[in-house]
Design a protein around this motif. Structure first.
Motif, PDB file in Angstrom:
ATOM      1  N   GLU A 279       0.832  -1.202   0.000  1.00 59.38           N
ATOM      2  CA  GLU A 279       0.000   0.000   0.000  1.00 59.38           C
ATOM      3  C   GLU A 279       0.868   1.253   0.000  1.00 59.38           C
ATOM      4  N   GLN A 280       1.974   1.230   0.766  1.00 55.91           N
ATOM      5  CA  GLN A 280       2.882   2.377   0.758  1.00 55.91           C
ATOM      6  C   GLN A 280       3.359   2.664  -0.667  1.00 55.91           C
ATOM      7  N   GLU A 281       3.770   1.627  -1.389  1.00 50.98           N
ATOM      8  CA  GLU A 281       4.281   1.817  -2.745  1.00 50.98           C
ATOM      9  C   GLU A 281       3.186   2.301  -3.692  1.00 50.98           C
ATOM     10  N   THR A 282       1.971   1.832  -3.483  1.00 55.68           N
ATOM     11  CA  THR A 282       0.852   2.280  -4.315  1.00 55.68           C
ATOM     12  C   THR A 282       0.543   3.749  -4.065  1.00 55.68           C
ATOM     13  N   ILE A 283       0.612   4.171  -2.802  1.00 59.02           N
ATOM     14  CA  ILE A 283       0.349   5.573  -2.451  1.00 59.02           C
ATOM     15  C   ILE A 283       1.400   6.493  -3.070  1.00 59.02           C
ATOM     16  N   VAL A 284       2.663   6.100  -2.965  1.00 59.57           N
ATOM     17  CA  VAL A 284       3.744   6.929  -3.499  1.00 59.57           C
ATOM     18  C   VAL A 284       3.822   6.828  -5.017  1.00 59.57           C
ATOM     19  N   GLY A 285       3.669   5.602  -5.542  1.00 59.85           N
ATOM     20  CA  GLY A 285       3.826   5.380  -6.974  1.00 59.85           C
ATOM     21  C   GLY A 285       5.220   4.946  -7.346  1.00 59.85           C
ATOM     22  N   ARG A 286       6.022   4.590  -6.361  1.00 62.51           N
ATOM     23  CA  ARG A 286       7.383   4.111  -6.570  1.00 62.51           C
ATOM     24  C   ARG A 286       7.666   2.938  -5.639  1.00 62.51           C
ATOM     25  N   THR A 287       8.661   2.129  -6.013  1.00 58.88           N
ATOM     26  CA  THR A 287       9.099   1.065  -5.122  1.00 58.88           C
ATOM     27  C   THR A 287       9.926   1.670  -3.998  1.00 58.88           C
ATOM     28  N   ALA A 293       9.716   4.053 -10.511  1.00 59.97           N
ATOM     29  CA  ALA A 293       8.282   4.214 -10.696  1.00 59.97           C
ATOM     30  C   ALA A 293       7.653   2.847 -10.912  1.00 59.97           C
ATOM     31  N   LEU A 294       6.441   2.668 -10.418  1.00 62.95           N
ATOM     32  CA  LEU A 294       5.773   1.380 -10.586  1.00 62.95           C
ATOM     33  C   LEU A 294       5.714   1.016 -12.069  1.00 62.95           C
ATOM     34  N   GLY A 295       6.091  -0.236 -12.353  1.00 61.84           N
ATOM     35  CA  GLY A 295       6.146  -0.693 -13.736  1.00 61.84           C
ATOM     36  C   GLY A 295       7.509  -0.522 -14.369  1.00 61.84           C
ATOM     37  N   ARG A 296       8.438   0.113 -13.663  1.00 68.95           N
ATOM     38  CA  ARG A 296       9.795   0.310 -14.162  1.00 68.95           C
ATOM     39  C   ARG A 296      10.783  -0.408 -13.254  1.00 68.95           C
ATOM     40  N   SER A 297      12.042  -0.473 -13.679  1.00 67.47           N
ATOM     41  CA  SER A 297      13.038  -1.205 -12.891  1.00 67.47           C
ATOM     42  C   SER A 297      14.110  -0.303 -12.285  1.00 67.47           C
ATOM     43  N   GLY A 298      14.350   0.863 -12.869  1.00 69.30           N
ATOM     44  CA  GLY A 298      15.389   1.757 -12.369  1.00 69.30           C
ATOM     45  C   GLY A 298      14.820   3.056 -11.831  1.00 69.30           C
ATOM     46  N   GLU A 299      15.527   3.651 -10.872  1.00 71.55           N
ATOM     47  CA  GLU A 299      15.034   4.886 -10.248  1.00 71.55           C
ATOM     48  C   GLU A 299      14.788   5.988 -11.272  1.00 71.55           C
ATOM     49  N   PHE A 300      15.665   6.111 -12.253  1.00 70.96           N
ATOM     50  CA  PHE A 300      15.573   7.226 -13.191  1.00 70.96           C
ATOM     51  C   PHE A 300      14.892   6.846 -14.503  1.00 70.96           C
ATOM     52  N   ASP A 301      14.322   5.643 -14.568  1.00 70.71           N
ATOM     53  CA  ASP A 301      13.547   5.274 -15.745  1.00 70.71           C
ATOM     54  C   ASP A 301      12.349   6.218 -15.874  1.00 70.71           C
ATOM     55  N   GLU A 302      12.073   6.643 -17.075  1.00 69.24           N
ATOM     56  CA  GLU A 302      10.993   7.587 -17.306  1.00 69.24           C
ATOM     57  C   GLU A 302       9.651   6.997 -16.872  1.00 69.24           C
TER      58      GLU A 302
END
Length: 413
Positions: A279-287, A293-302
């Motif tokens: 839920e924390q990750e869903t609220i923020v939108g990042r791991t 970002a959710l759906g991506r693998s790297g911090e700086f991925d668009e």
């Protein structure tokens, strides 16, 4: 020289003090202009104020002041004295020419002394002017008030406390040693006694944004990386577009400056800590780990705001913080953030009084901070876990160009 200046001060009324004092002051100014600062000193003079795009230091002491004098000339003199003291302290020297331990025992020193032996610690001092300073009937500045300094609106959910909001002047002291930052504010407040009084102040630690590509992304007290998409000092074209006041924006005295918004955001730490990781990750939108970002693998991925999961729902939820703060959701609005964590003890019920002291600089708050905050205040899932309790808005003019310049010179001319 310190003892000599004490002697000069003792000559008041003899007719010699003005001549000798003037010579000593000129000598000190010439000397200061030729001194090369220590390696960890941030240059004070320049086209823009230090402490905005300067790589964010680890510690903060932010203070807002009320102007208590009605004498315009006295206020201007204080700003000159503040500027001279700031130039000295950011170079790792005492706030005044005499210093903390020189002079005669019967007179108070012109530096409080708690930074003796400490290096500059990358100290920066950034000054700003609040909207109320321009009120008609105060200092004759009403015709020079920037349109961008319009009062911020009341945002949904705000619990703003007037006693810790606003102010006529602000000083942001950032350093890598908390004692150096506190020392700087303490001495400016001492110099300004009778002209200004402290309205409120905030200590901060652990920067929550990186302002240079050379810095790693830090974490906030919710444990998430914060400021991944922040503007960086190296992005000069974006800074010109979003950070610095441009010619023609008006008024002329603000060209090359920036507008500062502060918000004290209390985080409901204990409630957040009982929330599941998913839920924390869903609220923020990042791991929480990598910061992707959710759906991506790297911090700086668009970030892909159009992506959908297997159920056909948006990968980044419609009420996720990163979506609502994204430029694509706010007509391209961007700011340079340089906030800090704070912990102000507990609230008496065993809960931490802690959170984020949000600091953001921008070209115009009306087209940057205001629309973004309205979006967040109305829709952000994180609102369940945060409370906005303080706010501030200040016009930060361009930098001090040299020893003959001072904070506010173009404004008061």
């Amino acid at each position: 020289m310190a003892v000599a200046r004490r002697w000069v001060l003792g000559l008041a009324g003899t007719g010699l003090a003005g001549i000798a004092g003037g010579a000593l002051i000129r000598g000190a100014r010439d000397s200061a202009a030729t001194v090369t600062g220590p390696p960890d000193a941030v240059p004070f003079h320049g086209p823009v104020q230090a402490g905005i795009v300067t790589p964010a230091q680890d510690r903060l002491h932010f203070t807002a002041f009320d102007v208590v004098t009605k004498d315009r000339d006295r206020l201007v003199r204080m700003l000159r004295e503040w500027t001279a003291a700031a130039a000295r302290m950011t170079a790792g020297r005492d706030a005044g020419e005499i210093g903390a331990v020189a002079g005669i025992l019967e007179a108070p020193p012109d530096d409080t002394g708690e930074a003796i032996g400490l290096p500059p610690s990358a100290l920066t001092l950034t000054v700003g002017f609040g909207p109320d300073l321009f009120r008609p009937g105060r200092f004759g500045l009403s015709g020079r008030k920037p349109a961008a300094l319009a009062d911020l609106p009341h945002f949904p959910g705000d619990l703003i406390k007037p006693a810790i909001s606003g102010g006529d002047l602000c000083v942001q002291a950032c350093a890598n040693d908390p004692q150096v930052a506190v020392h700087a504010i303490r001495n400016l407040a001492r110099i300004g006694m009778g002209v200004v009084s402290v309205r409120w102040s905030q200590l901060g630690f652990g920067r929550t944004s990186s302002t240079s590509a050379t810095q790693d992304t830090p974490r906030n007290l919710f444990g998430f990386k914060d400021g991944t998409r922040n503007l960086k000092a190296e992005e000069t074209d974006l800074l010109r577009q979003h950070l610095w006041v441009q010619p023609g924006d008006g008024p002329e005295w603000m060209t090359g400056g920036s507008y500062l918004v502060t918000r004290k955001v209390r985080m409901l730490i204990e409630t957040w800590d009982r929330t599941s990781l998913g839920e924390q990750e869903t609220i923020v939108g990042r791991t929480k780990g990598v910061g992707a970002a959710l759906g991506r693998s790297g911090e700086f991925d668009e970030i892909d705001l159009t992506a959908r999961n297997g159920d056909g729902d948006p990968t980044i939820p419609v009420d996720a913080h990163v979506r609502l703060a994204h430029p694509d959701e706010n007509r391209g609005a961007r700011m340079l953030r340089r906030g800090y964590n704070f912990v102000d003890g507990s609230d008496g019920l065993g809960r931490l009084d802690a959170g984020l002291f949000f600091i953001a600089y921008q070209r115009d708050p009306r087209t940057a901070f205001v629309p973004v905050q309205l979006n967040l205040a109305r829709l952000d899932a994180m609102n369940e876990y945060v409370r906005h309790v303080s706010t501030g808005l200040f016009a930060c003019p361009p930098g001090v160009t040299g020893p003959d310049d001072h904070w506010g010179r173009e404004l008061f001319n």
